[in-house]
Write a protein that holds these residues in place. Structure first.
Motif, PDB file in Angstrom:
ATOM      1  N   UNK A 161       0.852  -1.193   0.000  1.00 61.69           N
ATOM      2  CA  UNK A 161       0.000   0.000   0.000  1.00 61.69           C
ATOM      3  C   UNK A 161       0.888   1.242   0.000  1.00 61.69           C
ATOM      4  N   UNK A 162       0.516   2.213  -0.833  1.00 58.53           N
ATOM      5  CA  UNK A 162       1.307   3.441  -0.935  1.00 58.53           C
ATOM      6  C   UNK A 162       0.479   4.634  -0.471  1.00 58.53           C
ATOM      7  N   UNK A 163       0.979   5.340   0.517  1.00 55.20           N
ATOM      8  CA  UNK A 163       0.363   6.603   0.936  1.00 55.20           C
ATOM      9  C   UNK A 163       1.466   7.434   1.573  1.00 55.20           C
ATOM     10  N   UNK A 164       1.690   8.654   1.083  1.00 62.80           N
ATOM     11  CA  UNK A 164       2.828   9.401   1.624  1.00 62.80           C
ATOM     12  C   UNK A 164       2.705   9.732   3.107  1.00 62.80           C
ATOM     13  N   UNK A 165       1.452   9.912   3.605  1.00 65.87           N
ATOM     14  CA  UNK A 165       1.292  10.433   4.967  1.00 65.87           C
ATOM     15  C   UNK A 165       0.520   9.470   5.863  1.00 65.87           C
ATOM     16  N   UNK A 166       1.080   9.156   7.009  1.00 68.44           N
ATOM     17  CA  UNK A 166       0.386   8.389   8.048  1.00 68.44           C
ATOM     18  C   UNK A 166       0.231   9.347   9.225  1.00 68.44           C
ATOM     19  N   UNK A 167      -0.947   9.951   9.344  1.00 68.90           N
ATOM     20  CA  UNK A 167      -1.160  10.972  10.384  1.00 68.90           C
ATOM     21  C   UNK A 167      -1.864  10.336  11.581  1.00 68.90           C
ATOM     22  N   UNK A 168      -3.221  10.304  11.581  1.00 71.16           N
ATOM     23  CA  UNK A 168      -3.927   9.598  12.672  1.00 71.16           C
ATOM     24  C   UNK A 168      -3.890   8.092  12.435  1.00 71.16           C
ATOM     25  N   UNK A 169      -3.634   7.699  11.179  1.00 74.13           N
ATOM     26  CA  UNK A 169      -3.631   6.279  10.827  1.00 74.13           C
ATOM     27  C   UNK A 169      -4.992   5.777  10.372  1.00 74.13           C
ATOM     28  N   UNK A 170      -6.002   6.650  10.373  1.00 74.86           N
ATOM     29  CA  UNK A 170      -7.352   6.221   9.991  1.00 74.86           C
ATOM     30  C   UNK A 170      -7.423   5.721   8.555  1.00 74.86           C
ATOM     31  N   UNK A 171      -6.835   6.471   7.623  1.00 71.65           N
ATOM     32  CA  UNK A 171      -6.927   6.096   6.202  1.00 71.65           C
ATOM     33  C   UNK A 171      -6.173   4.794   5.933  1.00 71.65           C
ATOM     34  N   UNK A 172      -4.948   4.718   6.391  1.00 67.28           N
ATOM     35  CA  UNK A 172      -4.155   3.515   6.130  1.00 67.28           C
ATOM     36  C   UNK A 172      -4.761   2.297   6.843  1.00 67.28           C
ATOM     37  N   UNK A 173      -5.261   2.518   8.063  1.00 67.75           N
ATOM     38  CA  UNK A 173      -5.885   1.415   8.808  1.00 67.75           C
ATOM     39  C   UNK A 173      -7.084   0.862   8.050  1.00 67.75           C
ATOM     40  N   UNK A 174      -7.920   1.766   7.517  1.00 60.84           N
ATOM     41  CA  UNK A 174      -9.110   1.318   6.777  1.00 60.84           C
ATOM     42  C   UNK A 174      -8.680   0.579   5.503  1.00 60.84           C
ATOM     43  N   UNK A 175      -7.641   1.065   4.842  1.00 66.05           N
ATOM     44  CA  UNK A 175      -7.162   0.413   3.612  1.00 66.05           C
ATOM     45  C   UNK A 175      -6.637  -0.994   3.918  1.00 66.05           C
ATOM     46  N   UNK A 176      -5.900  -1.118   4.995  1.00 59.61           N
ATOM     47  CA  UNK A 176      -5.328  -2.429   5.363  1.00 59.61           C
ATOM     48  C   UNK A 176      -6.455  -3.399   5.745  1.00 59.61           C
ATOM     49  N   UNK A 177      -7.443  -2.923   6.504  1.00 57.49           N
ATOM     50  CA  UNK A 177      -8.601  -3.772   6.859  1.00 57.49           C
ATOM     51  C   UNK A 177      -9.257  -4.306   5.587  1.00 57.49           C
ATOM     52  N   UNK A 178      -9.436  -3.421   4.634  1.00 52.80           N
ATOM     53  CA  UNK A 178     -10.069  -3.752   3.367  1.00 52.80           C
ATOM     54  C   UNK A 178      -9.324  -4.895   2.667  1.00 52.80           C
ATOM     55  N   UNK A 179      -8.003  -4.799   2.618  1.00 54.16           N
ATOM     56  CA  UNK A 179      -7.204  -5.810   1.903  1.00 54.16           C
ATOM     57  C   UNK A 179      -7.249  -7.160   2.621  1.00 54.16           C
ATOM     58  N   UNK A 180      -7.179  -7.148   3.944  1.00 55.29           N
ATOM     59  CA  UNK A 180      -7.253  -8.430   4.668  1.00 55.29           C
ATOM     60  C   UNK A 180      -8.639  -9.060   4.518  1.00 55.29           C
TER      61      UNK A 180
END
Ligand code: PRP
Ligand code: URA
Length: 210
Positions: free
Chosen positions: A128-147
């Protein structure tokens, strides 16, 4: 969750230019691409390969080839798109899926507005590519989606992260095979959910203000 923070003067140098508010979009885009290629080298350390036998002009030898199914690269739109070219330069045979997410700047909650991924990710390694991990909400939701779709492991590549977001992601992904590769781990989040010192809004810096 394994966390790897890059420790290389070239990466720090390029990040310093990215952070500079006077760096124009064209330079920002070029540097983002270069940085991803450097980080992808570490991020793909455990990419799955299988042994193959080949003929050189003078002998038979064994080497390795990327295993099937091929790795899936998922940029999170919009800002993650700026990282795609740098990644596929290193892994040109990877497949690419897309997730469109936007963070509500009042609540800081992400919402998904686009999804173009294979239905079944069974046995897939995902990057997964995203330049910014701030609160982690976006990346967390993306990772949940993939699993949920069957991915076996997920590696996220981010240019910058805040400690608060890393901690939230660690909790959210407990028990799952997740690796986080960072260009740098910054100091903190400010009251508006921006990474400090950070680089501002990555999407706006890449593509101009919406
Ligand atoms: C940015 C960034 C991440 C998210 C990080 O995207 O690219 O996706 O914010 O914040 P979080 O860790 O608190 O969720 P943004 O929502 O601004 O959308 P954009 O890429 O379209 O600019
Ligand atoms: N999204 C960005 O683009 N930058 C930040 O600092 C936080 C979230």
């Amino acid at each position: 969750m394994r966390v790897h923070v890059a420790d290389h003067p070239l990466i720090t140098h390029k990040l310093t230019v990215l952070r500079d508010k006077n760096t124009a979009s064209a330079t920002f885009r070029a540097l983002t691409e270069e940085l991803v290629t450097l980080l992808a080298y570490e991020a793909t350390r455990n990419v799955r390969v299988n042994e193959v036998t080949i003929e050189t002009p003078v002998a038979t030898t064994t080497g390795v080839a990327l295993s099937e199914p091929r790795p899936l690269v998922v940029p999170i739109l919009r800002a993650g798109l700026g990282m795609l070219e740098g990644m596929v330069k290193l892994v040109p045979t990877a497949e690419v899926g897309f997730l469109g997410m936007v963070r509500n700047e009042e609540t800081l909650e992400p919402s998904t507005y686009a999804e173009r991924l294979p239905d079944d990710l069974s046995d897939r390694q995902c990057f997964v590519l995203d330049p910014m991990l701030a609160t982690g909400g976006s990346l967390g939701a993306a990772i949940d989606f993939l699993f949920k779709r069957g991915a076996i492991d997920v590696t996220a590549i981010c240019l910058l992260a805040a400690p608060e977001g890393v901690a939230a992601l660690e909790k959210r992904t407990a028990g799952r095979d997740v690796t986080l590769v960072l260009g740098a781990l910054d100091e903190k989040l400010n009251e508006l959910g921006y990474i400090i010192p950070g680089l501002g809004d990555a999407g706006d810096r890449l593509y101009g203000t919406v």
